[in-house]
Design a protein around this motif. Structure first.
Motif, PDB file in Angstrom:
ATOM      1  N   GLN A 123       0.783  -1.227   0.000  1.00 55.65           N
ATOM      2  CA  GLN A 123       0.000   0.000   0.000  1.00 55.65           C
ATOM      3  C   GLN A 123       0.828   1.297   0.000  1.00 55.65           C
ATOM      4  OE1 GLN A 123      -2.911  -0.309   3.123  1.00 55.65           O
ATOM      5  NE2 GLN A 123      -4.155  -1.806   2.003  1.00 55.65           N
ATOM      6  N   PRO A 124       2.029   1.323   0.608  1.00 52.20           N
ATOM      7  CA  PRO A 124       2.813   2.566   0.511  1.00 52.20           C
ATOM      8  C   PRO A 124       3.150   2.980  -0.916  1.00 52.20           C
ATOM      9  CG  PRO A 124       3.654   1.212   2.298  1.00 52.20           C
ATOM     10  CD  PRO A 124       2.641   0.381   1.568  1.00 52.20           C
ATOM     11  N   TYR A 125       3.025   2.080  -1.871  1.00 47.94           N
ATOM     12  CA  TYR A 125       3.282   2.439  -3.261  1.00 47.94           C
ATOM     13  C   TYR A 125       2.281   3.479  -3.768  1.00 47.94           C
ATOM     14  CZ  TYR A 125       6.587  -1.432  -3.844  1.00 47.94           C
ATOM     15  OH  TYR A 125       7.658  -2.272  -3.749  1.00 47.94           O
ATOM     16  N   ARG A 126       1.141   3.600  -3.113  1.00 45.26           N
ATOM     17  CA  ARG A 126       0.110   4.531  -3.581  1.00 45.26           C
ATOM     18  C   ARG A 126       0.384   5.969  -3.188  1.00 45.26           C
ATOM     19  NH1 ARG A 126      -5.471   1.991  -1.606  1.00 45.26           N
ATOM     20  NH2 ARG A 126      -4.264   1.802   0.309  1.00 45.26           N
ATOM     21  N   ARG A 127       1.323   6.192  -2.298  1.00 45.41           N
ATOM     22  CA  ARG A 127       1.580   7.544  -1.811  1.00 45.41           C
ATOM     23  C   ARG A 127       2.231   8.402  -2.901  1.00 45.41           C
ATOM     24  NH1 ARG A 127       3.984   6.091   4.232  1.00 45.41           N
ATOM     25  NH2 ARG A 127       2.124   4.961   4.982  1.00 45.41           N
ATOM     26  N   PRO A 128       2.043   9.722  -2.832  1.00 45.92           N
ATOM     27  CA  PRO A 128       2.541  10.596  -3.905  1.00 45.92           C
ATOM     28  C   PRO A 128       4.046  10.551  -4.106  1.00 45.92           C
ATOM     29  CG  PRO A 128       0.918  11.746  -2.564  1.00 45.92           C
ATOM     30  CD  PRO A 128       1.206  10.467  -1.865  1.00 45.92           C
ATOM     31  N   MET A 129       4.833  10.554  -3.023  1.00 41.57           N
ATOM     32  CA  MET A 129       6.280  10.654  -3.192  1.00 41.57           C
ATOM     33  C   MET A 129       6.898   9.394  -3.801  1.00 41.57           C
ATOM     34  SD  MET A 129       7.127  13.699  -2.613  1.00 41.57           S
ATOM     35  CE  MET A 129       5.512  14.165  -3.268  1.00 41.57           C
ATOM     36  N   PRO A 130       6.470   8.169  -3.422  1.00 43.45           N
ATOM     37  CA  PRO A 130       6.971   7.016  -4.174  1.00 43.45           C
ATOM     38  C   PRO A 130       6.617   7.070  -5.656  1.00 43.45           C
ATOM     39  CG  PRO A 130       6.119   6.289  -2.066  1.00 43.45           C
ATOM     40  CD  PRO A 130       5.775   7.745  -2.182  1.00 43.45           C
ATOM     41  N   LEU A 131       5.450   7.619  -5.998  1.00 45.40           N
ATOM     42  CA  LEU A 131       5.100   7.766  -7.416  1.00 45.40           C
ATOM     43  C   LEU A 131       6.020   8.775  -8.097  1.00 45.40           C
ATOM     44  CD1 LEU A 131       1.199   7.750  -7.202  1.00 45.40           C
ATOM     45  CD2 LEU A 131       2.697   5.896  -7.931  1.00 45.40           C
ATOM     46  N   MET A 132       6.391   9.840  -7.383  1.00 46.11           N
ATOM     47  CA  MET A 132       7.358  10.790  -7.935  1.00 46.11           C
ATOM     48  C   MET A 132       8.712  10.117  -8.130  1.00 46.11           C
ATOM     49  SD  MET A 132       5.748  13.612  -8.470  1.00 46.11           S
ATOM     50  CE  MET A 132       4.305  12.580  -8.822  1.00 46.11           C
ATOM     51  N   ALA A 133       9.072   9.215  -7.196  1.00 45.00           N
ATOM     52  CA  ALA A 133      10.337   8.490  -7.326  1.00 45.00           C
ATOM     53  C   ALA A 133      10.345   7.622  -8.581  1.00 45.00           C
ATOM     54  CB  ALA A 133      10.577   7.636  -6.081  1.00 45.00           C
TER      55      ALA A 133
END
Length: 463
Positions: free
Chosen positions: A33-43
């Motif tokens: 679920q942490p994959y859904r957060r904005p900063m991992p998506l920016m990464a």
């Protein structure tokens, strides 16, 4: 022919849709679920732009040189053209602390350097693609070095920016997303560029193919505009009210002194140096072997697109939960063993010869293990980086890793000529054993960071 190209496009779009669905399903599992957060998506977006230049210099370039009939020994030493990756820690302190006039006040320290370097990188890729390696190898090598220097500098910026954007609990997942993006950039630069240049693809030629691949700088630029300057940029963006000598001490000397004064620092640097030597040797000579075994461009593209990238998705996605399930020490050890043993399948391919099924199994296994291994390894390096000196210390660590990937792996062409393909792949397995032994020593002595970054120079850092 047009129908064939249309079918390829439909197949690629379908593939991306299915990938998106698989990733979305993965989000439903708590560990993902942490994959859904904005900063991992920016990464993820940062990873795309970080991943494509090195692939153009290693995998795609060696494929191109093989097609031009360049000797395998020369191809092996062409890996040494990525020397700037091994030396980037020398100018990382400037990227860490030196502001750029006009740009830094507008965008902040990290983003100003990112936008400047990406513009220069885009222009240099056009020049590299327009070179003629068959007749003007020196000019080709010069532009390859320039691209490598700019790419290494881009990595300094992106790595520091990524670490500063991610919270502690987001670091493994953000690193995994960054590696997923990195391998997406690899795919575009490798398979995409070959398809654009090849007579079996779009037949655009290498010049236009390299130029179009240069647009991979855009994802990081777009992501940076949305992500903002980063939480820790203010403390790293410059030193005011001090003389040049004190500025130099804080910028250049303190980051290295802080790291080298830690217990086990030299053992850690040695481990980073040799951990992936065997894997790097194999990756550098895989494409020449594929060409020599008679695989067509279409077979090469198909196997990597339909098998390799699927495996990369799985490996990258599993990487972060892998650390949570096993802990950093076990995760490093197991992923290293997986990467080492995956080379045995390429040994089998060398014995069997032209067999697309064996090629698919070998490429799929190698990509899965690399996806897991890179996520674990980069998370480990990120955990070692003090947030007071993010760019410099991470550049130091990755520079040591790049030495193993370049100069220690550079004789791969000579080994392939001398041992043959079967003996060469057996050697790559043996070359990974010293790294595994050193990892065991580090683990037993407690010198393995479990994804914990320091915010102060004197913080405790070992488990």
């Amino acid at each position: 022919l047009r129908l064939e190209y249309r079918n390829k496009m439909i197949e690629s779009l379908t593939f991306l849709v299915v990938v998106g669905l698989l990733v979305f399903i993965g989000f439903l599992v708590p560990a993902f679920q942490p994959y859904r957060r904005p900063m991992p998506l920016m990464a993820f977006l940062l990873g795309i732009s970080s991943g494509f230049p090195l692939t153009l210099l290693l995998a795609t370039m060696t494929f191109w040189l093989s097609k031009e009939g360049v000797d395998k020994t020369a191809i092996g030493f062409a890996i040494g053209l990525t020397t700037p990756y091994t030396l980037k820690f020398l100018w990382a302190p400037l990227v860490d602390k030196l502001p750029i006039p006009i740009l830094t006040p507008l965008f902040g320290q990290r983003r100003s350097w990112l936008f400047l370097i990406q513009g220069l990188l885009f222009a240099s890729l056009w020049q590299l693609g327009g070179s003629d390696p068959a007749n003007q190898l020196g000019v080709f090598a010069l532009w390859a070095i320039i691209v490598a220097f700019l790419s290494a500098t881009q990595d300094i910026v992106i790595d520091a920016y990524r670490i500063e954007l991610l919270d502690d609990e987001e670091l493994p997942h953000g690193t995994a997303m960054n590696q997923f993006g990195y391998r997406t950039g690899n795919l575009i630069a490798g398979i995409g560029t070959v398809w654009l240049a090849s007579s079996e693809g779009m037949s655009y030629g290498w010049s236009l193919a390299y130029g179009l691949t240069g647009f991979c700088v855009l994802p990081a630029a777009i992501g940076a505009l949305f992500a903002g300057p980063g939480k820790f940029v203010e403390q790293n963006s410059g030193i005011s009210g001090h003389g040049f000598a004190e500025w130099t001490k804080e910028t250049v000397i303190n980051p290295f002194r802080e790291f080298l004064h830690r217990d086990g620092a030299l053992l850690i640097l040695l481990f980073v140096l040799i951990y992936k030597v065997g894997d790097a040797m194999g990756q550098g000579m895989l494409n020449p072997m594929i060409v020599e075994l008679g695989f067509t461009d279409t077979e090469f593209i198909t196997v990597n697109k339909l098998v390799g990238f699927w495996a990369l998705i799985a490996g990258a996605a599993v990487g972060a939960p892998f650390i949570a399930w096993l802990g950093m020490g076990k995760a490093l050890l197991l992923s290293g063993l997986m990467m080492m043993l995956s080379n045995l399948l390429f040994m089998l391919l060398a014995v069997v010869g032209h067999d697309p099924v064996i090629l698919g199994i070998a490429v799929g296994t190698e990509n899965f293990t690399s996806g897991v291994g890179l996520t674990v390894f980069v998370t480990y390096l990120s955990g070692l980086s003090n947030l007071a000196y993010t760019a410099t210390q991470f550049a130091l660590l990755t520079s040591f890793a790049a030495v193993g990937r370049t100069w220690l792996a550079a004789p791969a062409g000579m080994l392939a000529n001398g041992l043959g393909w079967v003996g060469f792949w057996g050697f790559t397995v043996l070359a990974a054993i010293p790294g595994m032994c050193l990892l065991w020593i580090l683990w037993r002595r407690g010198f393995i960071v479990n994804s914990v970054r320091q915010s102060q120079p004197n913080d405790s850092w070992a488990d």
